[in-house]
Design an enzyme around this catalytic site. Structure first.
Site, PDB file in Angstrom:
ATOM      1  N   ASP A 183       0.824  -1.203   0.000  1.00  0.00           N
ATOM      2  CA  ASP A 183       0.000   0.000   0.000  1.00  0.00           C
ATOM      3  C   ASP A 183       0.867   1.266   0.000  1.00  0.00           C
ATOM      4  OD1 ASP A 183      -2.309   1.491   0.044  1.00  0.00           O
ATOM      5  OD2 ASP A 183      -2.586   1.341   2.211  1.00  0.00           O
ATOM      6  N   ASN A 200     -10.330  -2.824  -6.422  1.00  0.00           N
ATOM      7  CA  ASN A 200      -9.519  -1.819  -7.126  1.00  0.00           C
ATOM      8  C   ASN A 200     -10.074  -1.435  -8.491  1.00  0.00           C
ATOM      9  OD1 ASN A 200      -6.308  -2.984  -5.823  1.00  0.00           O
ATOM     10  ND2 ASN A 200      -7.633  -1.326  -5.115  1.00  0.00           N
TER      11      ASN A 200
END
Length: 251
Positions: free
Chosen positions: A21, A69
């Site tokens: 991340d 996503n």
């Protein structure tokens, strides 16, 4: 009980899972487009693979693209798909040369046929390599993984191959996409967030969690070694008391 430095160094997780991340925030901080962060993150992937392989880790699972996503801006998703395709074509031979087997888990049906073909080719090119397993989670979600395992078992019950009472946690676990691999001992998340975001939900039940404030492109060799060193100091009890674990270690 405090472990000696030598004892701590000897404890290595068999399976490390990482939520990579912070790529976008890394790029934003440098006034760059988001895809620049994802490209920079490839170097971090190489660094982490090197450290894990050297340390004796058997499996590394990287959360590359979640089922959520797809909600990101279309241009970013497109750039990610291009990056994934080029990385597969470029890195497959390097993985094979280093005896690393590549596996990709997740629902591939939504990917472009060209990308699906590249996934198969990269997996086939590295099949049989046994020094280290690199597992990439793409269009993956932990809830999807559990659901597909349950559907598989439901079909076996419907066909008469299983009875409902045959469905045990162990059997369901064997039907997950990671069913033939050891469960993750350590889960790392970079970028300063403290959640697992639908990643390996079943598999992480007893994993040690490690959170780093570093954005993924900055998580290189030293940071990975620090995470492994931290893991080596932890006592994993699996429901037992510290005294029980220490007594078993002495026996």
């Amino acid at each position: 009980m405090v472990k000696s430095k030598q004892e701590a160094q000897a404890i290595v997780p068999r399976h490390v899972a990482i939520i990579m991340d912070g790529n976008n925030r890394w790029a934003k901080k440098r006034l760059l487009p988001g895809v620049a962060g994802h490209k920079a993150g490839v170097d971090a992937v190489r660094a982490v693979i090197e450290v894990c392989a050297e340390a004796g880790v058997e499996v590394l699972t990287l959360f590359a693209f979640s089922s959520e996503n797809w909600q990101r801006p279309a241009d970013e998703v497109g750039a990610l798909m291009e990056l994934f395709l080029s990385a597969l074509r470029r890195e497959a031979k390097k993985l094979k040369d280093n005896a690393i087997s590549l596996r990709i888990i997740g629902d591939r049906s939504r990917f472009h046929p060209e990308l699906q073909a590249a996934m198969r080719e990269a997996e086939q090119a590295t099949a049989g390599e046994n020094r280290f397993v690199l597992q990439v989670a793409a269009n993956y979600g932990g809830q999807w993984d559990i659901a597909q395992a349950a559907q598989r078992l439901a079909r076996d019950v419907q066909a008469g191959h299983l009875q409902p009472e045959d469905l045990t946690p162990e059997l369901l676990q064997s039907c997950l996409t990671t069913g033939d691999l050891p469960l993750p001992d350590l889960c790392i998340r970079t970028g300063g967030e403290h959640r697992i975001s639908n990643f390996l939900l079943w598999q992480l039940a007893y994993s040690e969690l490690y959170f780093s404030d570093l954005f993924w492109p900055d998580f290189k060799h030293e940071a990975m070694r620090k995470a492994l060193a931290d893991f080596s100091t932890r006592q994993r009890r699996f429901g037992k008391t510290s005294e029980q674990v220490e007594a078993e270690a002495r026996s």
